[in-house]
Write a protein that holds these residues in place. Structure first.
Motif, PDB file in Angstrom:
ATOM      1  N   GLU A   1      35.238  42.261 -21.692  1.00 33.49           N
ATOM      2  CA  GLU A   1      36.004  42.344 -20.407  1.00 33.49           C
ATOM      3  C   GLU A   1      37.426  42.414 -20.930  1.00 33.49           C
ATOM      4  O   GLU A   1      38.379  43.415 -20.236  1.00 33.49           O
ATOM      5  N   LYS A   2      37.969  41.856 -22.007  1.00 31.72           N
ATOM      6  CA  LYS A   2      39.519  42.043 -22.221  1.00 31.72           C
ATOM      7  C   LYS A   2      39.773  43.314 -22.487  1.00 31.72           C
ATOM      8  O   LYS A   2      40.727  44.146 -22.387  1.00 31.72           O
ATOM      9  N   GLY A   3      38.695  43.785 -23.584  1.00 27.99           N
ATOM     10  CA  GLY A   3      38.771  45.377 -24.074  1.00 27.99           C
ATOM     11  C   GLY A   3      38.744  46.236 -23.053  1.00 27.99           C
ATOM     12  O   GLY A   3      39.628  47.372 -22.784  1.00 27.99           O
ATOM     13  N   HIS A   4      38.119  46.111 -21.883  1.00 32.31           N
ATOM     14  CA  HIS A   4      37.849  47.126 -20.930  1.00 32.31           C
ATOM     15  C   HIS A   4      39.009  46.976 -20.075  1.00 32.31           C
ATOM     16  O   HIS A   4      39.469  48.014 -19.596  1.00 32.31           O
ATOM     17  N   THR A   5      39.654  45.870 -19.681  1.00 35.42           N
ATOM     18  CA  THR A   5      40.809  45.685 -18.958  1.00 35.42           C
ATOM     19  C   THR A   5      41.792  46.195 -19.522  1.00 35.42           C
ATOM     20  O   THR A   5      42.491  47.028 -19.025  1.00 35.42           O
ATOM     21  N   SER A   6      42.215  45.997 -20.887  1.00 28.33           N
ATOM     22  CA  SER A   6      43.277  46.596 -21.400  1.00 28.33           C
ATOM     23  C   SER A   6      43.099  48.139 -21.750  1.00 28.33           C
ATOM     24  O   SER A   6      44.179  48.979 -21.711  1.00 28.33           O
TER      25      SER A   6
END
Length: 137
Positions: free
Chosen positions: A129-134
């Protein structure tokens, strides 16, 4: 070949079937419902709690409910003192005592490893989720 740290047998080699989901080229439209994954992981954690057990009102260290690590530890503890002094019973007791040590330790290890797997999957979801958001910013 490597052996377990406790000197036991090496873990068996695991061969996944080629049709196992996620091993091949994943289609671009694969969607993983993170909310559902978290629900499943919460269910696993709840089940692990029942296996770990909790101290009962009597504060007995050996009984904390059916199937718990405490129950396995308490109810499988049979040795030469419990089986009797004659030779065959004594050796049966020694075998039971050794089986108890291995079983209770491995049972706790299984619970610990499932807990570690649940934590790893939870962290994978967070990382995704962090990777997708960034990357979508």
């Amino acid at each position: 070949m490597s052996y377990a740290p406790d000197g036991g047998s090496p873990p068996p080699k695991l061969r996944m079937p080629e049709s196992w989901p996620g091993l091949g080229d994943a289609p671009a439209d694969v969607y993983i419902d993170h909310t559902r994954v978290r629900q499943i992981l919460k269910g696993l954690r709840d089940e692990l709690g029942t296996l770990r057990g909790r101290a009962p009102a009597t504060m007995s260290a050996t009984w904390s409910g059916p199937g718990t690590a405490g129950e396995v530890q308490g109810l499988t503890n049979v040795g030469p003192a419990e089986t009797g002094p004659w030779e065959a019973a004594k050796y049966f007791g020694l075998n039971a005592e050794q089986a108890h040590e291995v079983l209770s330790g491995k049972y706790q290890l299984l619970i610990d490893r499932i807990e570690a797997m649940v934590s790893a999957v939870e962290q994978a979801v967070v990382n995704y989720e962090k990777g997708h958001t960034s990357s979508s910013a």
